[in-house]
Design a protein around this motif. Structure first.
Motif: not given
Lengths: 207, 207
Positions: A185-187, A189, B154, B157-158
DNA sequence: TGTACATCAGTGAACGCGCGTTCACTGATGTAC
DNA sequence: TGTACATCAGTGAACGCGCGTTCACTGATGTAC
């Protein structure tokens, strides 16, 4: 895979597989020629019938990894067509999927310190992997007006970097290193936001 | 730093410094307790007056790294205020600057396999470093309409992932691994595009 | 089908090495009186 | 100021270990006739 006597049958690949398991479990440092030989049911000296030494064995593991990696990326790209966008997104997903499914290969490729220029085969296949992502970025870039278009190689470098960063920081189950979100999900997004920044996804499209 | 006789004077820190140099040069694998001791002009056994062992020494190197890192990020953040955007961009730049200037610390922190939960000191200071970036992301997020605002953790984190990826893939001078762009430019551009995607930079602003 | 022989793919013993760690020790330093 | 003594911070020798690598060897396989 039947049990054999004196001759193993396919020792070369058995050694690579053993090495991959060890690398996945303990990292490139933990891997040992002696232990890989033992895991393959063979004397350490037998390894030298098939490889020049420890490093050469790791290099072969990495090479096979790049091969799988490039195939996977190509397949993902193809199955995402004809839309340049969906094809691109598919390669991003494939990156993470590869890291998850082939942890030994991933580590051998990116964390073992093996130079990609160690031998021509390795250099060729790693270039192929890279080129898949660059081609996807190039096709995608064509939808951006030339004036505000960053170089395609830069776009591919950005995606590569974010993917790799997510794998290294959040997709490893290090003890106590809590991942704030599922890496997938992180990637997803992150790439989505990035592509909006390129003007390739409309601001309000929740894709 | 005057030459000493039997007693070293500040052996503990000298060992950490020696370890950092070795780690920077040869990676966490190449580092050796024995060699660090030799570099500090001391017998390997002397190390045990100051550390529990090899891992403990690496952990201390990492701890000092996180301390510097957190300070640097905080300073960058402060000097970028009052604009949430410039403050945020400054922390991104600081990340890469840290990796460049303190390669030994960086490797000890992120590539040595030392768990951040190894001891409470290490856990605390690494949490502090993380929180600086998260705070910057939180402040920045407030400028996004709540409906389309991803969680601040998030966003951080990105940025962390992209920064780390750029360092690992493009900021290392591995033999033959040609960087397509200066890492600083690459990261700056990547973060810029990402922030456009968040709607924090107008589409046509070339910042 | 059977035999001789070349080739191949393993064995097992041995090597030198540097590692992390331990131990009893000793030289240097600091403090009490 | 001088002496006795406790404490501290190093030494140096030794350890067991597992590593990567080498070597002469031998068992298994394949092929020519």
């Amino acid at each position: 895979m039947a049990k054999r006597g004196y001759h193993h049958g396919n020792l070369r690949q058995a050694l690579v597989d053993a090495a991959l398991d060890l690398i996945a479990e303990r990292g490139p440092t933990g891997f040992t020629l002696t232990e890989a030989a033992k895991a393959a049911g063979v004397t350490p000296a037998a390894v030298y019938r098939h490889f020049e030494g420890r490093e050469d064995l790791i290099a072969e593991a990495a090479r096979q990894g790049y091969e799988i990696f490039a195939d996977l990326m190509e397949y993902a790209y193809d199955s995402g067509r004809p839309s340049a966008l969906t094809a691109f997104l598919a390669t991003g997903r494939a990156y993470l999927a590869f890291a998850r499914k082939y942890p030994g290969h991933y580590v051998a490729m990116f964390e073992s310190g093996i130079s990609v220029n160690r031998n021509p085969d390795l250099a060729r296949v790693s270039a192929r992997a890279r080129s898949v992502l660059e081609e996807a970025a190039r096709k995608l870039s064509q939808h951006i007006p030339p004036g505000k278009r960053p170089p395609a190689t830069m776009v591919s470098a950005h995606i590569w970097a974010m993917s790799h960063g997510v794998v290294e920081l959040f997709a490893r189950s290090g003890p106590g290193t809590q991942a704030p979100f599922p890496p997938e999900d992180l990637l997803e997004a992150g790439i989505g936001i990035y592509l909006r920044g390129l003007g390739l996804i409309p601001p309000d499209d929740p894709t």
